[in-house]
Design an enzyme around this catalytic site. Structure first.
Site, PDB file in Angstrom:
ATOM      1  N   ASP A  73       1.106  -0.963  -0.091  1.00 53.18           N
ATOM      2  CA  ASP A  73      -0.086  -0.036   0.242  1.00 53.18           C
ATOM      3  C   ASP A  73       0.425   1.355  -0.210  1.00 53.18           C
ATOM      4  O   ASP A  73       1.633   1.003   0.886  1.00 53.18           O
ATOM      5  CB  ASP A  73      -1.185  -0.153   1.052  1.00 53.18           C
ATOM      6  CG  ASP A  73      -1.869   1.098   1.254  1.00 53.18           C
ATOM      7  OD1 ASP A  73      -2.144   2.303   0.329  1.00 53.18           O
ATOM      8  OD2 ASP A  73      -3.165   0.350   1.623  1.00 53.18           O
ATOM      9  N   SER A  92      -6.999   3.984  -1.514  1.00 51.00           N
ATOM     10  CA  SER A  92      -6.660   2.740  -1.445  1.00 51.00           C
ATOM     11  C   SER A  92      -8.150   1.822  -1.645  1.00 51.00           C
ATOM     12  O   SER A  92      -7.803   0.981  -1.716  1.00 51.00           O
ATOM     13  CB  SER A  92      -6.000   2.242  -0.416  1.00 51.00           C
ATOM     14  OG  SER A  92      -5.301   3.085  -0.442  1.00 51.00           O
ATOM     15  N   SER A 145      -7.647  -1.977   1.771  1.00 48.78           N
ATOM     16  CA  SER A 145      -7.527  -2.915   0.355  1.00 48.78           C
ATOM     17  C   SER A 145      -8.285  -4.524   0.678  1.00 48.78           C
ATOM     18  O   SER A 145      -8.400  -4.458  -0.429  1.00 48.78           O
ATOM     19  CB  SER A 145      -5.700  -2.734   0.314  1.00 48.78           C
ATOM     20  OG  SER A 145      -5.306  -1.436   0.769  1.00 48.78           O
ATOM     21  N   PHE A 174      -4.264  -9.510  15.313  1.00 52.56           N
ATOM     22  CA  PHE A 174      -3.149  -9.564  16.600  1.00 52.56           C
ATOM     23  C   PHE A 174      -3.121  -7.775  17.045  1.00 52.56           C
ATOM     24  O   PHE A 174      -3.052  -7.799  17.890  1.00 52.56           O
ATOM     25  CB  PHE A 174      -2.117 -10.005  15.328  1.00 52.56           C
ATOM     26  CG  PHE A 174      -2.190 -11.373  14.842  1.00 52.56           C
ATOM     27  CD1 PHE A 174      -1.570 -12.887  16.138  1.00 52.56           C
ATOM     28  CD2 PHE A 174      -2.889 -11.313  13.647  1.00 52.56           C
ATOM     29  CE1 PHE A 174      -2.356 -13.211  15.666  1.00 52.56           C
ATOM     30  CE2 PHE A 174      -2.170 -12.327  13.546  1.00 52.56           C
ATOM     31  CZ  PHE A 174      -2.646 -13.823  14.309  1.00 52.56           C
ATOM     32  N   GLU A 175      -4.467  -7.406  16.720  1.00 46.88           N
ATOM     33  CA  GLU A 175      -4.569  -5.732  17.656  1.00 46.88           C
ATOM     34  C   GLU A 175      -5.638  -5.198  17.470  1.00 46.88           C
ATOM     35  O   GLU A 175      -6.422  -5.710  16.741  1.00 46.88           O
ATOM     36  CB  GLU A 175      -4.010  -5.045  16.887  1.00 46.88           C
ATOM     37  CG  GLU A 175      -1.818  -4.799  17.163  1.00 46.88           C
ATOM     38  CD  GLU A 175      -1.991  -4.645  18.427  1.00 46.88           C
ATOM     39  OE1 GLU A 175      -1.986  -4.020  18.964  1.00 46.88           O
ATOM     40  OE2 GLU A 175      -0.799  -5.410  18.944  1.00 46.88           O
ATOM     41  N   GLU A 212      -1.505  -8.202   1.793  1.00 41.46           N
ATOM     42  CA  GLU A 212      -0.743  -6.422   2.242  1.00 41.46           C
ATOM     43  C   GLU A 212       0.400  -5.914   3.039  1.00 41.46           C
ATOM     44  O   GLU A 212       0.177  -6.088   4.347  1.00 41.46           O
ATOM     45  CB  GLU A 212      -2.509  -5.664   2.384  1.00 41.46           C
ATOM     46  CG  GLU A 212      -1.725  -4.255   1.931  1.00 41.46           C
ATOM     47  CD  GLU A 212      -3.266  -3.576   2.813  1.00 41.46           C
ATOM     48  OE1 GLU A 212      -3.428  -2.458   2.109  1.00 41.46           O
ATOM     49  OE2 GLU A 212      -3.216  -4.173   3.673  1.00 41.46           O
ATOM     50  N   HIS A 236      -1.373  10.755  -1.028  1.00 45.00           N
ATOM     51  CA  HIS A 236      -0.828   9.854  -2.310  1.00 45.00           C
ATOM     52  C   HIS A 236      -0.350  10.608  -3.573  1.00 45.00           C
ATOM     53  O   HIS A 236      -0.747  11.850  -3.411  1.00 45.00           O
ATOM     54  CB  HIS A 236      -2.686   9.368  -2.535  1.00 45.00           C
ATOM     55  CG  HIS A 236      -2.517   8.080  -1.725  1.00 45.00           C
ATOM     56  ND1 HIS A 236      -3.597   7.616  -1.806  1.00 45.00           N
ATOM     57  CD2 HIS A 236      -1.871   7.667  -0.946  1.00 45.00           C
ATOM     58  CE1 HIS A 236      -4.251   6.571  -0.373  1.00 45.00           C
ATOM     59  NE2 HIS A 236      -3.425   7.264   0.234  1.00 45.00           N
TER      60      HIS A 236
HETATM   61 ZN   LIG Z   1      -3.010   5.902   2.116  1.00 46.05          ZN
END
Ligand SMILES: [Zn+2]
Length: 534
Positions: A62, A112, A175, A289-290, A331, A453
């Site tokens: 990303d 994204s 994403s 995991f979080e 990703e 971006h």
């Molecule tokens: Zn971004």
């Protein structure tokens, strides 16, 4: 001379940073001629793999524009005690490359969400919308229905393959959501993130779509809080109420998901992941995991949290048990976050780990039966310049001073939080030790809370069956079509490709495996006519 080195050390500069290195063998033209001859030899031997692909892997960095790829290459080389730019990344070994045009239907510089729709579903779309054609409008729930577009991952599942999603962000992020969700607003992670009007109109949050739209075999990343009812304590941060579940509908989506499959396992730490990936009774695996995104690689707790490489390996262990093959989306999602924050150290160390995951997957799969693509959704206004010396730190200073008689770093951003407003006074000076700090924010021309971006093309690297189709300058939506075609998925079920060779077969089936070609038949006829046939 010695005095000068001591002075440099006192100034906190490592000698090689300022002096640079010229490898003596590179002074000899024969070095470059030899190097090029080897590359030419490899290029001449390159043969397209003309079979279908049994397995598909899409690696998505990303925000990993081409400047990020180059800077990550230098960093990874230097982390391995090389000078840097000459040392190839794992993705550099992929034989085919194309450029991908990343614009959204409604934005020249994309986000994204719209880009995920393009490279995952094969249809270009609008900014901030996911899994919907450009006929859908941002934030307008009533433009969802009828405008859904279907991901290649979903088509792979329909064709009997196992499918997986792995990310360093929350698994409900734009994403990964492109593989399973249809939503007019990328921020609708849970029902608590949606306006009441949209909920009333029947639009569904992304977490709910995660467990109901596509039967995903492996889901690994962050995003626990969107899955549990409001107030549910987080197992890792029991005393921190800000990390609690946030769902308003009272549903426990993890439990619902687990109830659907006999062999479904839910884990929330590294130990649980490593155990589950080795357990043959586990058929479906969800690892969150979080509560939100996973931690940056440089902040990761190596015993409690898995790396992107470990998540990729665990996913492959499970997915490759299916004899009909698999589709895996991986990703490196926080390259983008490091850049938005204007902290190149965070972005580039994420990119290095992303490349290590690519390396691991390349070792665990064969190019004979697995098409692997590596690409980005968009770039960033990240640049590195300043005529830095060979072997100098990618985070270091340009060797000359700027017009204002101050130092400047090689890495700069076009805009972002490192921008200094004129009212704050003149541009600050920067030292090498400051710029090498992981939390240093590089200077930016224009002050913004979040760096933006970039709009230029990104690269697509390809390896495996049909990888040779990845060439030239293409629309981003082409990525999804190459993958669908290579695996003979909808709308290419009549692809006409012979099945792939197994990883242990000597060679992929040649032309003899298919029907004889017209020139071959014509040649045989000529031989017969000439009376030369046996
Ligand atoms: Zn971004």
């Amino acid at each position: 001379m010695q005095g000068a080195w001591v002075l440099l050390l006192l100034l906190g500069l490592r000698p090689q940073l300022s002096l640079g290195t010229i490898p003596v063998e590179e002074e000899d033209p024969a070095f470059w001629n030899r190097q090029a001859a080897q590359a030419l030899d490899a290029a001449k031997k390159l043969k397209p793999i003309q079979t279908a692909a049994k397995n598909l892997i899409l690696f998505l960095g990303d925000g990993m524009g081409v400047p990020t790829v180059t800077a990550a290459r230098i960093l990874k080389g230097q982390m391995n005690n090389k000078l840097g730019p000459e040392t190839p990344l794992a993705m550099d070994h992929f034989p085919y490359v194309a450029l991908s045009k990343t614009y959204n239907v409604d934005r020249q510089v994309p986000d994204s969400a719209g880009t995920a729709t393009a490279y995952l579903c094969g249809v270009k779309a609008n900014y901030q919308t996911i899994g919907l054609s450009a006929a859908a409008r941002f934030d307008q729930c009533n433009t969802t229905q009828g405008n859904e577009v279907i991901s290649v991952m979903y088509r792979a599942k329909k064709a009997g393959k196992s499918v997986g999603v792995v990310t360093t962000t929350r698994v409900q992020h734009a994403s990964p959501a492109g593989t399973y969700a249809h939503v007019v607003n990328r921020n609708w992670y849970s029902d608590a993130d949606m306006p009441a009007k949209a909920r009333k109109e029947g639009c569904q949050d992304i977490a709910r779509q995660l467990i109901s739209n596509v039967d995903i075999d492996v889901i690994l990343g962050g995003g626990r809080k969107y899955m549990f009812p409001k107030g549910t304590p987080d197992p890792e941060y029991l005393s921190d109420a800000t990390q609690n579940g946030i769902r308003l509908d009272g549903r426990n989506l993890v439990q619902e998901w687990q109830a659907r499959h006999q062999g479904a396992r839910y884990v929330w730490n590294r130990q649980g992941l490593l155990q589950a990936s080795q357990d043959p009774s586990v058929t479906h695996l969800m690892g969150l995991f979080e509560p939100g995104d996973t931690k940056y690689e440089v902040h990761r707790n190596h015993t409690r949290d898995p790396s992107l490489m470990e998540m990729t390996e665990a996913a492959l262990h499970l997915l490759r048990r299916n004899p009909r093959g698999f589709y895996l989306f991986v990703e490196g999602g926080r390259i983008d976050h490091g850049h938005h924050d204007g902290r190149a150290y965070l972005a580039l160390t994420e990119a290095v780990m992303f490349d290590s995951a690519i390396d691991k997957a390349s070792q665990l799969t064969s190019e004979k039966d697995t098409l692997t693509l590596v690409t980005a959704d968009h770039s960033h206004v990240f640049s590195f310049g300043g005529y830095t010396l060979r072997g100098s730190s990618i985070f270091g200073l340009a060797p000359s001073k700027a017009h204002d008689n101050k130092t400047y770093t090689s890495i700069l951003y076009g805009n972002g939080p490192g921008g200094f407003a004129l009212k704050d006074g003149p541009r600050p000076n920067v030292s090498d030790s400051q710029s090498g700090n992981p939390s240093y924010q590089q200077q930016a021309a224009v002050p913004l809370q979040s760096e933006t971006h970039g709009g230029e093309d990104v690269a697509v690297f390809a390896r495996g069956p049909q990888a040779h189709l990845v060439h030239g300058v293409q629309e981003q939506s082409f990525v999804a079509h190459v993958m669908a075609f290579a695996a003979c998925l909808e709308p290419y079920t009549d692809c006409g490709l012979p099945p792939s060779a197994g990883p242990n077969d000597a060679a992929p089936p040649g032309p003899a495996a298919g029907p004889p070609s017209l020139p071959l038949l014509a040649g045989a006829l000529l031989l017969l006519l000439a009376g030369a046939a046996p």
